[in-house]
Design a protein around this motif. Structure first.
Motif, PDB file in Angstrom:
ATOM      1  N   PRO A 178      95.338 105.285 -10.774  1.00 27.08           N
ATOM      2  CA  PRO A 178      95.766 105.087  -9.377  1.00 27.08           C
ATOM      3  C   PRO A 178      94.543 104.916  -8.473  1.00 27.08           C
ATOM      4  CG  PRO A 178      95.777 107.417  -9.883  1.00 27.08           C
ATOM      5  CD  PRO A 178      95.360 106.719 -11.152  1.00 27.08           C
ATOM      6  N   ALA A 179      94.788 104.420  -7.275  1.00 23.91           N
ATOM      7  CA  ALA A 179      93.707 104.320  -6.292  1.00 23.91           C
ATOM      8  C   ALA A 179      93.350 105.737  -5.823  1.00 23.91           C
ATOM      9  CB  ALA A 179      94.157 103.456  -5.125  1.00 23.91           C
ATOM     10  N   PRO A 180      92.150 105.972  -5.355  1.00 24.19           N
ATOM     11  CA  PRO A 180      91.074 104.977  -5.204  1.00 24.19           C
ATOM     12  C   PRO A 180      90.433 104.621  -6.548  1.00 24.19           C
ATOM     13  CG  PRO A 180      90.272 107.139  -4.589  1.00 24.19           C
ATOM     14  CD  PRO A 180      91.741 107.315  -4.874  1.00 24.19           C
ATOM     15  N   PHE A 181      89.845 103.429  -6.600  1.00 22.88           N
ATOM     16  CA  PHE A 181      89.192 102.955  -7.818  1.00 22.88           C
ATOM     17  C   PHE A 181      87.673 103.047  -7.638  1.00 22.88           C
ATOM     18  CE2 PHE A 181      93.237 100.702  -7.352  1.00 22.88           C
ATOM     19  CZ  PHE A 181      93.888 101.152  -8.493  1.00 22.88           C
ATOM     20  N   VAL A 182      87.075 103.855  -8.491  1.00 22.35           N
ATOM     21  CA  VAL A 182      85.621 104.059  -8.416  1.00 22.35           C
ATOM     22  C   VAL A 182      84.959 103.186  -9.478  1.00 22.35           C
ATOM     23  CG1 VAL A 182      83.744 105.727  -8.547  1.00 22.35           C
ATOM     24  CG2 VAL A 182      85.969 106.416  -7.601  1.00 22.35           C
ATOM     25  N   ILE A 183      84.224 102.204  -9.013  1.00 24.10           N
ATOM     26  CA  ILE A 183      83.536 101.276  -9.915  1.00 24.10           C
ATOM     27  C   ILE A 183      82.061 101.680  -9.972  1.00 24.10           C
ATOM     28  CG2 ILE A 183      82.972  98.855 -10.377  1.00 24.10           C
ATOM     29  CD1 ILE A 183      85.373  98.114  -8.581  1.00 24.10           C
ATOM     30  N   THR A 184      81.623 102.117 -11.134  1.00 24.56           N
ATOM     31  CA  THR A 184      80.221 102.512 -11.303  1.00 24.56           C
ATOM     32  C   THR A 184      79.517 101.469 -12.162  1.00 24.56           C
ATOM     33  OG1 THR A 184      80.937 103.930 -13.131  1.00 24.56           O
ATOM     34  CG2 THR A 184      80.539 104.982 -11.013  1.00 24.56           C
ATOM     35  N   ALA A 185      78.287 101.183 -11.795  1.00 23.14           N
ATOM     36  CA  ALA A 185      77.523 100.156 -12.521  1.00 23.14           C
ATOM     37  C   ALA A 185      76.074 100.599 -12.657  1.00 23.14           C
ATOM     38  CB  ALA A 185      77.596  98.816 -11.786  1.00 23.14           C
ATOM     39  N   ILE A 186      75.502 100.294 -13.807  1.00 22.34           N
ATOM     40  CA  ILE A 186      74.086 100.563 -14.037  1.00 22.34           C
ATOM     41  C   ILE A 186      73.301  99.289 -13.746  1.00 22.34           C
ATOM     42  CG2 ILE A 186      72.348 101.045 -15.814  1.00 22.34           C
ATOM     43  CD1 ILE A 186      74.301 102.912 -17.128  1.00 22.34           C
ATOM     44  N   GLY A 187      72.292  99.429 -12.907  1.00 16.19           N
ATOM     45  CA  GLY A 187      71.474  98.276 -12.523  1.00 16.19           C
ATOM     46  C   GLY A 187      70.592  98.624 -11.350  1.00 16.19           C
ATOM     47  N   ASP A 188      69.876  97.638 -10.852  1.00 13.58           N
ATOM     48  CA  ASP A 188      68.971  97.835  -9.717  1.00 13.58           C
ATOM     49  C   ASP A 188      69.799  97.921  -8.425  1.00 13.58           C
ATOM     50  OD1 ASP A 188      67.014  97.862  -7.793  1.00 13.58           O
ATOM     51  OD2 ASP A 188      65.918  96.135  -8.575  1.00 13.58           O
ATOM     52  N   SER A 189      69.847  99.108  -7.852  1.00 22.59           N
ATOM     53  CA  SER A 189      70.658  99.301  -6.636  1.00 22.59           C
ATOM     54  C   SER A 189      70.133  98.478  -5.473  1.00 22.59           C
ATOM     55  CB  SER A 189      70.685 100.786  -6.261  1.00 22.59           C
ATOM     56  OG  SER A 189      69.371 101.275  -6.022  1.00 22.59           O
ATOM     57  N   GLU A 190      68.826  98.187  -5.485  1.00 21.39           N
ATOM     58  CA  GLU A 190      68.244  97.388  -4.408  1.00 21.39           C
ATOM     59  C   GLU A 190      68.691  95.932  -4.483  1.00 21.39           C
ATOM     60  OE1 GLU A 190      66.600  98.663  -1.970  1.00 21.39           O
ATOM     61  OE2 GLU A 190      66.586 100.684  -2.812  1.00 21.39           O
ATOM     62  N   VAL A 191      69.271  95.559  -5.600  1.00 22.01           N
ATOM     63  CA  VAL A 191      69.798  94.200  -5.776  1.00 22.01           C
ATOM     64  C   VAL A 191      71.320  94.197  -5.692  1.00 22.01           C
ATOM     65  CG1 VAL A 191      70.010  92.261  -7.385  1.00 22.01           C
ATOM     66  CG2 VAL A 191      67.837  93.481  -7.190  1.00 22.01           C
ATOM     67  N   LEU A 192      71.950  95.179  -6.320  1.00 25.85           N
ATOM     68  CA  LEU A 192      73.411  95.180  -6.411  1.00 25.85           C
ATOM     69  C   LEU A 192      74.093  95.360  -5.055  1.00 25.85           C
ATOM     70  CD1 LEU A 192      73.913  97.303  -9.669  1.00 25.85           C
ATOM     71  CD2 LEU A 192      73.832  94.819  -9.413  1.00 25.85           C
ATOM     72  N   ILE A 193      73.649  96.343  -4.269  1.00 27.88           N
ATOM     73  CA  ILE A 193      74.302  96.596  -2.973  1.00 27.88           C
ATOM     74  C   ILE A 193      74.121  95.433  -2.007  1.00 27.88           C
ATOM     75  CG2 ILE A 193      74.188  98.042  -0.904  1.00 27.88           C
ATOM     76  CD1 ILE A 193      74.019 100.464  -2.665  1.00 27.88           C
ATOM     77  N   PRO A 194      72.899  94.877  -1.858  1.00 29.83           N
ATOM     78  CA  PRO A 194      72.769  93.700  -0.989  1.00 29.83           C
ATOM     79  C   PRO A 194      73.615  92.519  -1.460  1.00 29.83           C
ATOM     80  CG  PRO A 194      70.626  94.683  -1.359  1.00 29.83           C
ATOM     81  CD  PRO A 194      71.578  95.371  -2.286  1.00 29.83           C
ATOM     82  N   ALA A 195      73.786  92.379  -2.782  1.00 28.30           N
ATOM     83  CA  ALA A 195      74.608  91.279  -3.291  1.00 28.30           C
ATOM     84  C   ALA A 195      76.059  91.437  -2.858  1.00 28.30           C
ATOM     85  CB  ALA A 195      74.512  91.223  -4.819  1.00 28.30           C
ATOM     86  N   LEU A 196      76.544  92.665  -2.839  1.00 29.21           N
ATOM     87  CA  LEU A 196      77.923  92.906  -2.401  1.00 29.21           C
ATOM     88  C   LEU A 196      78.062  92.821  -0.892  1.00 29.21           C
ATOM     89  CD1 LEU A 196      78.749  95.991  -4.689  1.00 29.21           C
ATOM     90  CD2 LEU A 196      79.655  93.674  -4.953  1.00 29.21           C
ATOM     91  N   SER A 197      76.972  93.138  -0.190  1.00 29.19           N
ATOM     92  CA  SER A 197      77.047  93.253   1.275  1.00 29.19           C
ATOM     93  C   SER A 197      76.643  91.984   2.007  1.00 29.19           C
ATOM     94  CB  SER A 197      76.142  94.404   1.743  1.00 29.19           C
ATOM     95  OG  SER A 197      76.481  95.616   1.100  1.00 29.19           O
TER      96      SER A 197
END
Length: 228
Positions: A178-197
């Motif tokens: 059920p919601a909420p859905f927590v999506i966790t990912a391993i990677g460079d946070s300095e790249v991943l968050i700006p890519a989503l934002s």
């Protein structure tokens, strides 16, 4: 002039002395010639020995160079083999990681997708809840941006994973969440968050669909392997 016995003796002595001197001189010359010849032979033998030694040294140097080149070639082949083996092992580890066969951990991000907190009474509730398309958007952007592994509510995502929306829940590989859905990912946070934002990107699209989005960096993300 009268020749006396003394003259005869003196003449004989002189003759003998002259013979001795002449013989000694001749003998000395012969010894010098013999000595010179022997010295020349010794010098010649030494020169020939030096020449043979130099020739042998040159042969040994050539052999040494050939062996060094052969060793270098073998070392290069071994290095290439080691690099190939290392690459194969690395590829196998990556495949195992992508297949969810091993536990992985590292820096990453956590993205939480929640249904809208307020739904107008006259609106369709389906327009205010999280659907699999929203989850796919986040997952795809994370993978494109270099995420090495992803899980949703702790469920590892693999190449064979499937996600289906069933009303207020999402089914992932046969397991309902059920919601909420927590999506966790391993990677460079300095790249991943700006890519989503990025402006007009995934986050803006989700917000436009009335989805509550929360993103945060994680120093340590641990993803368990897929339960067989």
């Amino acid at each position: 002039m009268k020749v006396t016995g003394k003259h005869v003796v003196l003449s004989f002595v002189c003759l003998v002395l002259g013979f001795i001197v002449s013989y000694s001189f001749q003998l000395t010359n012969e010894e010098e010639v013999v000595g010179t010849d022997r010295q020349w032979q010794r010098d010649r033998a030494i020169r020939e020995t030096l020449i043979r030694t130099e020739e042998r040294n040159l042969e040994l140097q050539n052999e040494l160079q050939e062996k060094q080149e052969a060793i270098q070639s073998i070392e290069e082949e071994l290095a290439e083999g080691e690099q190939l083996l290392f690459n194969l092992v690395e590829d196998v580890e990556k495949l195992r990681m992508f297949n969810g066969n091993v536990k992985v951990q590292g820096e990453g991000v956590e993205v939480t997708l929640a249904d809208a907190s307020y739904v107008p009474s006259e609106e369709n509730i389906n327009n205010y809840i999280v659907h699999e398309s929203h989850v796919f958007k986040v997952m795809n952007e994370l993978f494109i941006s270099g995420a090495a592994a992803i899980a949703i509510n702790g469920q590892r995502i693999t190449k064979d994973s499937y996600i289906i929306c069933n009303g207020p829940v999402i089914t992932i590989d046969g397991n309902q969440y059920p919601a909420p859905f927590v999506i966790t990912a391993i990677g460079d946070s300095e790249v991943l968050i700006p890519a989503l934002s990025i402006l007009g990107g995934v986050k803006d699209q989700l917000v436009a669909d009335n989805i509550t989005v929360k993103m945060q960096k994680k120093d340590q993300v641990v993803l368990d392997p897929v339960i067989q």
